[in-house]
Design a protein around this motif. Structure first.
Motif, PDB file in Angstrom:
ATOM      1  N   ALA A 161       0.397   5.667   1.080  1.00 16.03           N
ATOM      2  CA  ALA A 161       0.393   6.705   2.108  1.00 16.03           C
ATOM      3  C   ALA A 161       1.338   7.850   1.734  1.00 16.03           C
ATOM      4  N   ARG A 162       2.473   7.532   1.128  1.00 11.31           N
ATOM      5  CA  ARG A 162       3.452   8.564   0.782  1.00 11.31           C
ATOM      6  C   ARG A 162       3.044   9.374  -0.436  1.00 11.31           C
ATOM      7  N   PHE A 163       2.557   8.715  -1.471  1.00  4.79           N
ATOM      8  CA  PHE A 163       2.312   9.413  -2.733  1.00  4.79           C
ATOM      9  C   PHE A 163       0.866   9.827  -2.964  1.00  4.79           C
ATOM     10  N   LYS A 164      -0.070   9.063  -2.413  1.00  8.26           N
ATOM     11  CA  LYS A 164      -1.490   9.361  -2.597  1.00  8.26           C
ATOM     12  C   LYS A 164      -1.865   9.515  -4.079  1.00  8.26           C
ATOM     13  N   ARG A 165      -1.274   8.678  -4.907  1.00  7.33           N
ATOM     14  CA  ARG A 165      -1.564   8.659  -6.350  1.00  7.33           C
ATOM     15  C   ARG A 165      -1.726   7.201  -6.771  1.00  7.33           C
ATOM     16  N   PRO A 166      -2.942   6.658  -6.667  1.00  7.71           N
ATOM     17  CA  PRO A 166      -3.142   5.225  -6.888  1.00  7.71           C
ATOM     18  C   PRO A 166      -2.824   4.735  -8.297  1.00  7.71           C
ATOM     19  N   ALA A 167      -3.151   5.483  -9.334  1.00 14.26           N
ATOM     20  CA  ALA A 167      -2.975   4.973 -10.708  1.00 14.26           C
ATOM     21  C   ALA A 167      -1.514   4.613 -11.012  1.00 14.26           C
ATOM     22  N   PRO A 168      -0.536   5.506 -10.802  1.00 19.64           N
ATOM     23  CA  PRO A 168       0.844   5.100 -11.111  1.00 19.64           C
ATOM     24  C   PRO A 168       1.373   4.015 -10.171  1.00 19.64           C
ATOM     25  N   ILE A 169       0.856   3.953  -8.955  1.00 16.67           N
ATOM     26  CA  ILE A 169       1.279   2.891  -8.033  1.00 16.67           C
ATOM     27  C   ILE A 169       0.776   1.542  -8.542  1.00 16.67           C
ATOM     28  N   ILE A 170      -0.484   1.487  -8.929  1.00 13.54           N
ATOM     29  CA  ILE A 170      -1.054   0.227  -9.433  1.00 13.54           C
ATOM     30  C   ILE A 170      -0.361  -0.196 -10.727  1.00 13.54           C
ATOM     31  N   LEU A 171      -0.105   0.757 -11.621  1.00 14.47           N
ATOM     32  CA  LEU A 171       0.605   0.419 -12.864  1.00 14.47           C
ATOM     33  C   LEU A 171       2.029  -0.056 -12.576  1.00 14.47           C
ATOM     34  N   GLY A 172       2.678   0.530 -11.592  1.00 13.91           N
ATOM     35  CA  GLY A 172       4.017   0.074 -11.197  1.00 13.91           C
ATOM     36  C   GLY A 172       3.996  -1.326 -10.621  1.00 13.91           C
ATOM     37  N   LEU A 224      12.779   8.959  -9.780  1.00 12.92           N
ATOM     38  CA  LEU A 224      12.064   7.951 -10.560  1.00 12.92           C
ATOM     39  C   LEU A 224      10.580   8.249 -10.712  1.00 12.92           C
ATOM     40  N   GLY A 225      10.044   9.126  -9.915  1.00  9.25           N
ATOM     41  CA  GLY A 225       8.611   9.390  -9.929  1.00  9.25           C
ATOM     42  C   GLY A 225       7.855   8.265  -9.237  1.00  9.25           C
ATOM     43  N   VAL A 226       6.550   8.419  -9.166  1.00  7.13           N
ATOM     44  CA  VAL A 226       5.718   7.448  -8.456  1.00  7.13           C
ATOM     45  C   VAL A 226       5.750   6.088  -9.159  1.00  7.13           C
ATOM     46  N   PHE A 227       5.528   6.074 -10.474  1.00  5.99           N
ATOM     47  CA  PHE A 227       5.530   4.810 -11.219  1.00  5.99           C
ATOM     48  C   PHE A 227       6.893   4.126 -11.118  1.00  5.99           C
ATOM     49  N   GLY A 228       7.956   4.851 -11.401  1.00  6.22           N
ATOM     50  CA  GLY A 228       9.299   4.262 -11.388  1.00  6.22           C
ATOM     51  C   GLY A 228       9.699   3.762 -10.013  1.00  6.22           C
ATOM     52  N   THR A 229       9.355   4.531  -8.996  1.00  6.64           N
ATOM     53  CA  THR A 229       9.666   4.108  -7.632  1.00  6.64           C
ATOM     54  C   THR A 229       8.923   2.830  -7.280  1.00  6.64           C
ATOM     55  N   LEU A 253       7.708   0.587  -9.409  1.00  4.05           N
ATOM     56  CA  LEU A 253       8.252  -0.485 -10.250  1.00  4.05           C
ATOM     57  C   LEU A 253       9.528  -1.068  -9.640  1.00  4.05           C
ATOM     58  N   VAL A 254      10.464  -0.212  -9.308  1.00  6.92           N
ATOM     59  CA  VAL A 254      11.762  -0.675  -8.789  1.00  6.92           C
ATOM     60  C   VAL A 254      11.611  -1.303  -7.413  1.00  6.92           C
ATOM     61  N   THR A 255      10.902  -0.637  -6.502  1.00  4.84           N
ATOM     62  CA  THR A 255      10.801  -1.186  -5.146  1.00  4.84           C
ATOM     63  C   THR A 255      10.005  -2.484  -5.119  1.00  4.84           C
ATOM     64  N   PHE A 256       8.936  -2.566  -5.912  1.00  2.00           N
ATOM     65  CA  PHE A 256       8.155  -3.810  -5.958  1.00  2.00           C
ATOM     66  C   PHE A 256       8.969  -4.942  -6.572  1.00  2.00           C
ATOM     67  N   PHE A 257       9.657  -4.660  -7.660  1.00  2.00           N
ATOM     68  CA  PHE A 257      10.449  -5.699  -8.303  1.00  2.00           C
ATOM     69  C   PHE A 257      11.494  -6.239  -7.328  1.00  2.00           C
ATOM     70  N   LEU A 258      12.203  -5.356  -6.655  1.00  2.00           N
ATOM     71  CA  LEU A 258      13.246  -5.788  -5.726  1.00  2.00           C
ATOM     72  C   LEU A 258      12.660  -6.503  -4.504  1.00  2.00           C
ATOM     73  N   ALA A 259      11.542  -5.990  -3.990  1.00  2.00           N
ATOM     74  CA  ALA A 259      10.924  -6.626  -2.822  1.00  2.00           C
ATOM     75  C   ALA A 259      10.397  -8.023  -3.153  1.00  2.00           C
ATOM     76  N   GLU A 260      10.013  -8.228  -4.402  1.00  2.00           N
ATOM     77  CA  GLU A 260       9.446  -9.514  -4.817  1.00  2.00           C
ATOM     78  C   GLU A 260      10.523 -10.565  -5.092  1.00  2.00           C
ATOM     79  N   MET A 261      11.770 -10.157  -5.243  1.00  2.67           N
ATOM     80  CA  MET A 261      12.857 -11.103  -5.514  1.00  2.67           C
ATOM     81  C   MET A 261      13.000 -12.084  -4.338  1.00  2.67           C
ATOM     82  N   GLY A 262      12.839 -13.342  -4.618  1.00  3.18           N
ATOM     83  CA  GLY A 262      12.966 -14.374  -3.588  1.00  3.18           C
ATOM     84  C   GLY A 262      11.807 -14.409  -2.614  1.00  3.18           C
ATOM     85  N   ASP A 263      10.740 -13.680  -2.912  1.00  6.83           N
ATOM     86  CA  ASP A 263       9.581 -13.619  -2.029  1.00  6.83           C
ATOM     87  C   ASP A 263       8.730 -14.887  -2.192  1.00  6.83           C
TER      88      ASP A 263
END
Length: 190
Positions: free
Chosen positions: A29-40, A100-105, A107-117
């Motif tokens: 919803a924020r970035f509206k750029r699916p390719a870098p989000i999916i790659l992240g 960080l851009g779309v991909f970096g954001t 990558l970082v937010t998903f990695f951190l959110a997945e910790m202990g998930d």
């Protein structure tokens, strides 16, 4: 092949309604750029679940088969109960660093959110159970993508139509079945 199929199915179901799927909605919803989000999402999941798979494989080398069986059985039963607790996305999970851009954001937010998930813990348990941890990691990564890629493309409209209680109930039943079978020393699940 069983390791790949089971880990894909369990994680795809477990991920529906999970905070990382909600994060995929927010990022889309924020970035509206699916390719870098999916790659992240893909990169974060490979790193996170790769580490979880390595931990699961290591656990098998330090625990006796009997202790491992009980640990896995009880872990899967615990995961079944945990599946029935709905996830919520915290504001802290959605903070975006523009540098960080779309991909970096992603990558970082998903990695951190997945910790202990749930899905990370499930990856550890399945990698400890199956003798092919690479297939488990491939399966859990595929399961994450199966659940999260549609979230990137269709957003909240899709999520509101999914009966979350039913999906979480099915995932909980799968974890409970794996736990009972592990405790009963049943080697083949399919």
């Amino acid at each position: 092949m069983e390791a790949l199929l089971m880990s894909t199915g369990v994680v795809a179901l477990a991920e529906i309604g999970d905070k990382t799927q909600l994060l995929a909605f927010v990022l889309a919803a924020r970035f509206k750029r699916p390719a870098p989000i999916i790659l992240g999402i893909l990169a974060a999941t490979i790193v996170n679940h790769g580490a979880a798979g390595a931990l699961g494989a290591w656990i098998t080398s330090v625990l006796s088969p009997e202790v491992l069986r009980w640990t896995l059985g009880l872990s899967f039963l615990g995961m079944a109960a945990w599946m029935l607790v709905p996830d919520k996305l915290d504001d802290e999970d959605t903070r975006i660093n523009g540098r960080l851009g779309v991909f970096g954001t992603t990558l970082v937010t998903f990695f951190l959110a997945e910790m202990g998930d749930k899905t990370q813990i499930a990856t550890v348990a399945m990698a400890a159970h199956y003798p092919q941890p690479l297939l488990v990691v491939a399966g859990t990564t595929l399961g994450m993508l199966i659940a999260d890629v549609p979230a990137v493309f269709v957003g909240d409209r899709f999520a509101k139509k999914i009966p979350m209680k039913l999906v979480h109930g099915v995932a909980a039943a799968m974890f409970a079945l794996m736990g009972v079978l592990a405790l009963l020393k049943v080697d083949r699940w399919l």
